[in-house]
Design a protein around this motif. Structure first.
Motif, PDB file in Angstrom:
ATOM      1  N   GLN A  49      40.217 -12.947  49.488  1.00 53.13           N
ATOM      2  CA  GLN A  49      39.163 -12.355  48.664  1.00 53.13           C
ATOM      3  C   GLN A  49      38.834 -10.960  49.160  1.00 53.13           C
ATOM      4  N   ALA A  50      38.896 -10.757  50.467  1.00 52.02           N
ATOM      5  CA  ALA A  50      38.625  -9.429  51.027  1.00 52.02           C
ATOM      6  C   ALA A  50      39.669  -8.422  50.548  1.00 52.02           C
ATOM      7  N   ALA A  51      40.926  -8.832  50.496  1.00 54.26           N
ATOM      8  CA  ALA A  51      41.989  -7.933  50.020  1.00 54.26           C
ATOM      9  C   ALA A  51      41.780  -7.594  48.547  1.00 54.26           C
ATOM     10  N   LEU A  52      41.390  -8.600  47.768  1.00 59.61           N
ATOM     11  CA  LEU A  52      41.114  -8.360  46.356  1.00 59.61           C
ATOM     12  C   LEU A  52      39.945  -7.397  46.201  1.00 59.61           C
ATOM     13  N   ALA A  53      38.864  -7.648  46.934  1.00 58.69           N
ATOM     14  CA  ALA A  53      37.687  -6.782  46.864  1.00 58.69           C
ATOM     15  C   ALA A  53      38.057  -5.340  47.201  1.00 58.69           C
ATOM     16  N   ALA A  54      38.837  -5.160  48.258  1.00 57.96           N
ATOM     17  CA  ALA A  54      39.242  -3.805  48.658  1.00 57.96           C
ATOM     18  C   ALA A  54      40.106  -3.153  47.585  1.00 57.96           C
ATOM     19  N   SER A  55      40.990  -3.928  46.969  1.00 57.91           N
ATOM     20  CA  SER A  55      41.904  -3.341  45.983  1.00 57.91           C
ATOM     21  C   SER A  55      41.192  -2.891  44.711  1.00 57.91           C
ATOM     22  N   LYS A  60      32.548  -7.514  48.560  1.00 58.07           N
ATOM     23  CA  LYS A  60      33.013  -8.901  48.608  1.00 58.07           C
ATOM     24  C   LYS A  60      31.920  -9.877  48.191  1.00 58.07           C
ATOM     25  N   THR A  61      30.679  -9.620  48.581  1.00 61.81           N
ATOM     26  CA  THR A  61      29.595 -10.542  48.227  1.00 61.81           C
ATOM     27  C   THR A  61      29.316 -10.532  46.724  1.00 61.81           C
ATOM     28  N   ARG A  62      29.511  -9.396  46.084  1.00 61.23           N
ATOM     29  CA  ARG A  62      29.323  -9.307  44.629  1.00 61.23           C
ATOM     30  C   ARG A  62      30.474  -9.986  43.894  1.00 61.23           C
ATOM     31  N   LEU A  63      31.624 -10.017  44.511  1.00 62.27           N
ATOM     32  CA  LEU A  63      32.821 -10.559  43.891  1.00 62.27           C
ATOM     33  C   LEU A  63      32.835 -12.090  43.869  1.00 62.27           C
ATOM     34  N   ILE A  64      32.242 -12.723  44.852  1.00 62.49           N
ATOM     35  CA  ILE A  64      32.314 -14.179  44.979  1.00 62.49           C
ATOM     36  C   ILE A  64      31.796 -14.905  43.738  1.00 62.49           C
ATOM     37  N   PRO A  65      30.624 -14.535  43.179  1.00 65.38           N
ATOM     38  CA  PRO A  65      30.188 -15.235  41.951  1.00 65.38           C
ATOM     39  C   PRO A  65      31.156 -15.037  40.777  1.00 65.38           C
ATOM     40  N   VAL A  66      31.776 -13.882  40.695  1.00 60.61           N
ATOM     41  CA  VAL A  66      32.756 -13.627  39.628  1.00 60.61           C
ATOM     42  C   VAL A  66      33.947 -14.558  39.817  1.00 60.61           C
ATOM     43  N   LEU A  67      34.425 -14.674  41.061  1.00 59.10           N
ATOM     44  CA  LEU A  67      35.557 -15.563  41.343  1.00 59.10           C
ATOM     45  C   LEU A  67      35.190 -17.015  41.080  1.00 59.10           C
ATOM     46  N   ASP A  68      33.989 -17.413  41.486  1.00 60.19           N
ATOM     47  CA  ASP A  68      33.533 -18.789  41.241  1.00 60.19           C
ATOM     48  C   ASP A  68      33.551 -19.090  39.744  1.00 60.19           C
ATOM     49  N   VAL A  87      43.418 -19.415  54.973  1.00 57.02           N
ATOM     50  CA  VAL A  87      43.420 -18.340  53.983  1.00 57.02           C
ATOM     51  C   VAL A  87      43.650 -18.941  52.597  1.00 57.02           C
ATOM     52  N   ARG A  88      42.954 -18.399  51.616  1.00 60.77           N
ATOM     53  CA  ARG A  88      43.118 -18.837  50.222  1.00 60.77           C
ATOM     54  C   ARG A  88      43.856 -17.772  49.436  1.00 60.77           C
TER      55      ARG A  88
END
Length: 135
Positions: A49-55, A60-68, A87-88
């Motif tokens: 998720q960190a790699a996705l957030a960076a890309s 990352k904290t804002r991204l987690i609800p979107v991924l959920d 790792v996921r």
């Protein structure tokens, strides 16, 4: 000839693009951030998720609800990495690929309408230039 600063021009064009994309995204039940995630994962899974957030330039904290949300709706999956079970791997499901393709096709068609008054050579040069500046 005087011209506006690049930031001003890009900002206006960006607002036009966002206004054009919002109804398309709404028809498909996808937020802008969700589409950005689907777009990033369309070319293949990401390792964290960190790699996705960076890309995608997201916190990352804002991204987690979107991924959920995307996972609950069956558009993405988070699978353990066989090389490191802590790792996921994040990837699109078949439904996620289909949704991304449908949204992208509509967006590209709307972009074509927006660019249709430009001569073909100018349109191609504009797209090449944007791609070069996007690196």
């Amino acid at each position: 000839m005087e011209r506006d600063d690049l930031g001003a021009m890009v900002s206006r064009v960006g607002r036009r693009l966002l206004a054009m994309e919002q109804p398309i995204l709404a028809r498909h039940g996808v937020s802008m951030w969700a589409y950005i995630v689907l777009n990033a994962l369309a070319s293949g899974p990401m390792r964290t998720q960190a790699a996705l957030a960076a890309s995608i330039g997201a916190d990352k904290t804002r991204l987690i609800p979107v991924l959920d949300d995307l996972q609950q709706r069956g558009l993405i999956e988070r699978e353990p990495d066989p090389a490191d079970r802590r790792v996921r791997l994040l990837g699109l499901t078949d439904i996620g690929h289909a949704r991304h393709g449908a949204v992208q096709a509509e967006i590209r068609a709307a972009e074509d309408v927006m660019l249709r008054d430009l001569p073909a050579d100018d349109r191609e040069a504009f797209l090449r230039t944007l791609a070069a500046l996007d690196r």
